[in-house]
Design a protein around this motif. Structure first.
Motif, PDB file in Angstrom:
ATOM      1  N   MET A  67      11.456  21.072 -48.866  1.00  0.00           N
ATOM      2  CA  MET A  67      11.691  22.481 -48.532  1.00  0.00           C
ATOM      3  C   MET A  67      11.722  22.643 -47.008  1.00  0.00           C
ATOM      4  SD  MET A  67       9.403  24.534 -51.366  1.00  0.00           S
ATOM      5  CE  MET A  67       9.644  26.057 -50.470  1.00  0.00           C
ATOM      6  N   VAL A  68      12.860  22.274 -46.429  1.00  0.00           N
ATOM      7  CA  VAL A  68      13.046  22.366 -44.990  1.00  0.00           C
ATOM      8  C   VAL A  68      14.411  22.965 -44.679  1.00  0.00           C
ATOM      9  CG1 VAL A  68      11.575  20.344 -44.524  1.00  0.00           C
ATOM     10  CG2 VAL A  68      14.063  20.072 -44.677  1.00  0.00           C
ATOM     11  N   GLU A  69      14.509  23.450 -43.469  1.00  0.00           N
ATOM     12  CA  GLU A  69      15.778  23.915 -42.929  1.00  0.00           C
ATOM     13  C   GLU A  69      16.142  22.954 -41.790  1.00  0.00           C
ATOM     14  OE1 GLU A  69      17.157  27.493 -39.920  1.00  0.00           O
ATOM     15  OE2 GLU A  69      15.369  27.784 -41.155  1.00  0.00           O
ATOM     16  N   VAL A  70      17.354  22.432 -41.815  1.00  0.00           N
ATOM     17  CA  VAL A  70      17.800  21.559 -40.732  1.00  0.00           C
ATOM     18  C   VAL A  70      18.140  22.435 -39.529  1.00  0.00           C
ATOM     19  CG1 VAL A  70      19.530  19.890 -39.966  1.00  0.00           C
ATOM     20  CG2 VAL A  70      18.653  19.782 -42.311  1.00  0.00           C
ATOM     21  N   ILE A  71      17.460  22.172 -38.415  1.00  0.00           N
ATOM     22  CA  ILE A  71      17.681  22.928 -37.173  1.00  0.00           C
ATOM     23  C   ILE A  71      18.742  22.235 -36.323  1.00  0.00           C
ATOM     24  CG2 ILE A  71      16.591  23.775 -35.059  1.00  0.00           C
ATOM     25  CD1 ILE A  71      14.980  24.975 -37.172  1.00  0.00           C
ATOM     26  N   ALA A  72      18.634  20.906 -36.181  1.00  0.00           N
ATOM     27  CA  ALA A  72      19.548  20.162 -35.317  1.00  0.00           C
ATOM     28  C   ALA A  72      19.529  18.687 -35.694  1.00  0.00           C
ATOM     29  CB  ALA A  72      19.138  20.328 -33.855  1.00  0.00           C
ATOM     30  N   GLU A  73      20.545  17.985 -35.192  1.00  0.00           N
ATOM     31  CA  GLU A  73      20.658  16.547 -35.401  1.00  0.00           C
ATOM     32  C   GLU A  73      20.843  15.879 -34.044  1.00  0.00           C
ATOM     33  OE1 GLU A  73      23.599  13.417 -37.776  1.00  0.00           O
ATOM     34  OE2 GLU A  73      23.891  15.574 -38.028  1.00  0.00           O
ATOM     35  N   PHE A  74      20.125  14.791 -33.819  1.00  0.00           N
ATOM     36  CA  PHE A  74      20.342  13.993 -32.611  1.00  0.00           C
ATOM     37  C   PHE A  74      21.774  13.459 -32.694  1.00  0.00           C
ATOM     38  CE2 PHE A  74      19.768  10.116 -30.001  1.00  0.00           C
ATOM     39  CZ  PHE A  74      19.215  10.693 -28.862  1.00  0.00           C
ATOM     40  N   PRO A  75      22.549  13.515 -31.604  1.00  0.00           N
ATOM     41  CA  PRO A  75      23.992  13.278 -31.696  1.00  0.00           C
ATOM     42  C   PRO A  75      24.450  11.835 -31.873  1.00  0.00           C
ATOM     43  CG  PRO A  75      23.371  13.701 -29.433  1.00  0.00           C
ATOM     44  CD  PRO A  75      22.134  13.921 -30.270  1.00  0.00           C
ATOM     45  N   TYR A 100      18.295  10.885 -36.285  1.00  0.00           N
ATOM     46  CA  TYR A 100      17.178  11.829 -36.227  1.00  0.00           C
ATOM     47  C   TYR A 100      17.623  13.255 -36.488  1.00  0.00           C
ATOM     48  CZ  TYR A 100      13.230   9.058 -34.742  1.00  0.00           C
ATOM     49  OH  TYR A 100      12.180   8.184 -34.724  1.00  0.00           O
ATOM     50  N   PHE A 101      16.762  13.987 -37.200  1.00  0.00           N
ATOM     51  CA  PHE A 101      16.969  15.405 -37.456  1.00  0.00           C
ATOM     52  C   PHE A 101      15.726  16.176 -37.032  1.00  0.00           C
ATOM     53  CE2 PHE A 101      19.884  13.317 -40.256  1.00  0.00           C
ATOM     54  CZ  PHE A 101      20.968  14.169 -40.345  1.00  0.00           C
ATOM     55  N   LEU A 102      15.944  17.378 -36.554  1.00  0.00           N
ATOM     56  CA  LEU A 102      14.857  18.324 -36.311  1.00  0.00           C
ATOM     57  C   LEU A 102      14.908  19.297 -37.471  1.00  0.00           C
ATOM     58  CD1 LEU A 102      12.646  19.509 -34.417  1.00  0.00           C
ATOM     59  CD2 LEU A 102      14.463  20.877 -33.365  1.00  0.00           C
ATOM     60  N   VAL A 103      13.817  19.372 -38.242  1.00  0.00           N
ATOM     61  CA  VAL A 103      13.778  20.235 -39.422  1.00  0.00           C
ATOM     62  C   VAL A 103      12.544  21.127 -39.373  1.00  0.00           C
ATOM     63  CG1 VAL A 103      15.060  18.566 -40.843  1.00  0.00           C
ATOM     64  CG2 VAL A 103      12.573  18.569 -40.917  1.00  0.00           C
ATOM     65  N   ALA A 144      10.698   9.238 -27.215  1.00  0.00           N
ATOM     66  CA  ALA A 144      10.878   9.960 -25.951  1.00  0.00           C
ATOM     67  C   ALA A 144      12.324  10.436 -25.810  1.00  0.00           C
ATOM     68  CB  ALA A 144      10.482   9.080 -24.774  1.00  0.00           C
ATOM     69  N   SER A 145      13.285   9.599 -26.143  1.00  0.00           N
ATOM     70  CA  SER A 145      14.698   9.987 -26.050  1.00  0.00           C
ATOM     71  C   SER A 145      15.009  11.171 -26.956  1.00  0.00           C
ATOM     72  CB  SER A 145      15.609   8.813 -26.426  1.00  0.00           C
ATOM     73  OG  SER A 145      15.496   7.787 -25.494  1.00  0.00           O
ATOM     74  N   VAL A 146      14.544  11.105 -28.188  1.00  0.00           N
ATOM     75  CA  VAL A 146      14.839  12.159 -29.154  1.00  0.00           C
ATOM     76  C   VAL A 146      14.120  13.457 -28.774  1.00  0.00           C
ATOM     77  CG1 VAL A 146      14.626  12.829 -31.586  1.00  0.00           C
ATOM     78  CG2 VAL A 146      15.331  10.502 -30.989  1.00  0.00           C
ATOM     79  N   ILE A 147      12.840  13.367 -28.452  1.00  0.00           N
ATOM     80  CA  ILE A 147      12.080  14.558 -28.073  1.00  0.00           C
ATOM     81  C   ILE A 147      12.670  15.186 -26.813  1.00  0.00           C
ATOM     82  CG2 ILE A 147       9.857  15.320 -27.113  1.00  0.00           C
ATOM     83  CD1 ILE A 147       8.514  13.478 -29.226  1.00  0.00           C
ATOM     84  N   ASN A 148      12.997  14.370 -25.822  1.00  0.00           N
ATOM     85  CA  ASN A 148      13.571  14.913 -24.586  1.00  0.00           C
ATOM     86  C   ASN A 148      14.917  15.581 -24.833  1.00  0.00           C
ATOM     87  OD1 ASN A 148      11.378  14.235 -22.995  1.00  0.00           O
ATOM     88  ND2 ASN A 148      12.207  12.231 -22.472  1.00  0.00           N
ATOM     89  N   TYR A 149      15.720  15.008 -25.712  1.00  0.00           N
ATOM     90  CA  TYR A 149      17.003  15.631 -26.057  1.00  0.00           C
ATOM     91  C   TYR A 149      16.773  17.020 -26.658  1.00  0.00           C
ATOM     92  CZ  TYR A 149      21.217  16.804 -28.588  1.00  0.00           C
ATOM     93  OH  TYR A 149      22.306  17.491 -29.090  1.00  0.00           O
TER      94      TYR A 149
END
Length: 156
Positions: A67-75, A100-103, A144-149
């Motif tokens: 039960m998540v909403e996808v906010i963004a995807e690492f490109p 990687y996805f931000l959910v 670090a790369s994903v979080i910084n993005y």
């Protein structure tokens, strides 16, 4: 086998609580098979499986909810090598290449790490900086790369 084939295709997720964006707290889980290793949920992409399908399947398998909403995807795909102690059990792979996805957890979603095949023994919500300080050394650069993005995009 090409070098590309030596990296296991994998999906990974940075999960923010249902309080997002007011609180930018990130889910981090402690592995039950590696002492003091904290990580984001992740898992292999099965042959023929779409990345987003794998995302939701892995969420259900690892934290007991999808039960998540996808906010963004690492490109792009991002890779890391396994340390020797892990590489032996992951043969023929020498590392993972991840998407990687931000959910965001949906309101009412319940996390249950006591799944059919538990991978985690504990979890908590932390800041992005805490996630980096608690993560395994071999994953730090990727994290670090994903979080910084996501920070640069104004999402974390």
């Amino acid at each position: 086998m090409s070098k590309k084939d030596l990296y296991r295709p994998n999906v990974a997720m940075i999960i923010v609580s249902e309080s997002y964006p007011h609180k930018k707290e990130i889910f981090l889980a402690q592995r039950n098979d590696l002492l003091d290793v904290w990580q984001f949920p992740q898992g292999g992409i099965d042959e023929g499986e779409e990345i987003v399908e794998a995302l939701f399947r892995e969420l259900k398998e690892e934290i007991g909810t999808d039960m998540v909403e996808v906010i963004a995807e690492f490109p792009e795909w991002i890779s890391y090598d396994f340390p020797p102690r892990i590489a032996q059990s992951m043969r023929p792979f020498i590392g993972q290449t991840q998407r990687y996805f931000l959910v965001k957890l949906q309101e009412g979603a319940t996390i249950d790490i006591n799944t059919k095949h538990p991978e985690f023994c504990d979890y908590k919500f932390v800041t992005a900086d805490e996630a980096l300080s608690l993560s395994a050394s071999f994953k730090k650069d990727v994290y670090a790369s994903v979080i910084n993005y996501f920070k640069e995009e104004g999402l974390l």
